[in-house]
Design an enzyme around this catalytic site. Structure first.
Site, mmCIF file in Angstrom:
data_model
loop_
_atom_site.group_PDB
_atom_site.id
_atom_site.type_symbol
_atom_site.label_atom_id
_atom_site.label_comp_id
_atom_site.label_asym_id
_atom_site.label_seq_id
_atom_site.Cartn_x
_atom_site.Cartn_y
_atom_site.Cartn_z
ATOM 1 N N THR A 160 0.816 -1.217 0.000
ATOM 2 C CA THR A 160 0.000 0.000 0.000
ATOM 3 C C THR A 160 0.849 1.267 0.000
ATOM 4 O OG1 THR A 160 -1.502 1.301 1.392
ATOM 5 C CG2 THR A 160 -0.084 -0.220 2.528
ATOM 6 N N TYR B 86 -2.010 0.457 10.103
ATOM 7 C CA TYR B 86 -2.219 -0.271 8.847
ATOM 8 C C TYR B 86 -0.931 -0.208 8.011
ATOM 9 C CZ TYR B 86 -3.649 -0.992 4.015
ATOM 10 O OH TYR B 86 -3.717 -1.412 2.711
#
Ligand code: UDP
Length: 342
Positions: free
Chosen positions: A124, A149
């Protein structure tokens, strides 16, 4: 160890019942591979598994992963299974570290047991954190996640890189910017429950007449709203297939950005959703969401060069039109995306 994968090979897709995972299974099948989905269905949908078998299992279960790889003669792994929300990770960092880091450890361990050498990892743009200066992010820019995250995904990348070095595995980490849109043929699409992502929430607001909250209007961006690089999910899916087929992986591990290299603000997204739905989504301006960097836009030149990859969906309106078509047609039984919906 086996070499790089070829057409006809069976590929284990962890999280293959999810949004990007299911689109990747479709792309794999069209390229001549056989996807075998491994998913616990906690967030994915059995209805999205259309191109091969589904094995239900926890991604932290090394033995089940290894026996699935052996039973299906797997020759490559694409690892999606994990938790994906920035906001959720701020509230429950323990779960993000557990699923995302222990999940990678289990996949690597099972690959070694089953003698599988190639891994494509779902990473990501959140690994970059808040960029030091405005502009396009390249893979050589500083890494510094600002939420659990991103931390857990970067830890996963580093564990994979170290395993490639120590054990002769080969891996590509694909750093997605904002996955969006849906299968242009309407078979699969985005259906999280609860939904937290901007585009499906804005579509729901436009179609239902309920209101969407915009998280902050005082960012250091041209219009004050958060900017992201929205990339069509079918383009992301195709990049996984290309990475799987790479002849060689430099140094055993490569990281690549997947984005269009074009930023859009929250308000530009809301306008495009309004165009696609025939009426604008109602929205109010709320405070910033914790953990949101002001701007994340890719420099995708490495993926272009290494994978010979170009996004086919190259404008925001077309991307959003596919998401709206999917929402109008079906959503795997998810009736409302808005958290405050009745
Ligand atoms: N966003 C928003 N309202 C929402 C959901 C998201 O304003 O209800 C904003 C969010 O602050 C970010 C952008 O939309 O700037 C994209 O957020 P999303 O959660 O879709 O993806 P992320 O960039 O966090 O991966």
């Amino acid at each position: 160890m086996k070499g790089y994968t070829v057409q006809g090979d069976r590929i284990l897709v962890t999280g293959g019942a999810g949004y990007i995972g299911s689109h990747t299974c479709k792309a794999l099948a069209y390229a001549g591979y056989e996807p075998v989905v491994y998913d616990d269905l906690s967030n994915g949908h059995a209805e999205a598994v259309l191109w091969g078998p589904l094995v239900k299992g926890d991604v932290r279960d090394v033995d089940r992963l290894a026996s699935t790889m052996s039973a299906h003669s797997i020759s490559g792994v694409i690892h999606f299974a994990g938790l994906i929300e920035v906001g959720g990770s701020m509230r429950r960092p323990d779960l993000y570290w557990d699923h995302n880091v222990n999940g990678v450890a289990a996949v690597l361990s099972a690959m070694r047991q089953a003698d599988v050498s190639r891994l494509i990892f779902s990473s990501t743009a959140a690994v970059y954190g808040t960029p030091a200066q405005p502009g396009l992010l390249s893979e050589t820019d500083a890494l510094g996640p600002i939420n659990p995250y991103g931390d857990s995904k970067l830890a996963g990348e580093r564990m994979i890189a170290a395993s490639c070095n120590a054990f002769g595995l080969e891996a590509v980490a694909l750093r997605y910017f904002n996955a969006s849109g849906a299968d242009p043929e309407g078979q699969i699409g985005e259906a999280h429950n609860p939904e937290t992502h901007l585009i499906p929430l804005a579509i729901e607001a436009a179609l239902s007449g309920q209101s969407l909250t915009v998280f902050g209007s005082d960012f250091p961006t041209p219009d004050g709203f958060c900017m992201r690089d929205y990339i069509h999910v079918a383009d992301l899916a195709r990049a996984h297939v290309l990475a799987l087929g790479l002849d060689r992986i430099d140094g055993g591990f490569e990281a690549m950005n997947l984005g269009r290299g074009v930023g859009a603000s929250v308000v530009e997204v809301i306008e495009a959703v309004g165009n696609a739905c025939g009426r604008p989504p109602l929205h109010t301006i709320g405070p910033r969401r914790a953990g949101d960097p002001p701007m994340l836009v890719a420099d995708p030149s490495r993926a272009r060069a290494r994978l010979e990859w170009r996004p086919e969906f190259d404008d925001l309106q077309t991307i959003i039109d596919t998401a709206v078509a999917w929402r109008r047609d079906r959503r795997f039984g998810v009736t409302s995306a808005l958290p405050n919906a009745a």
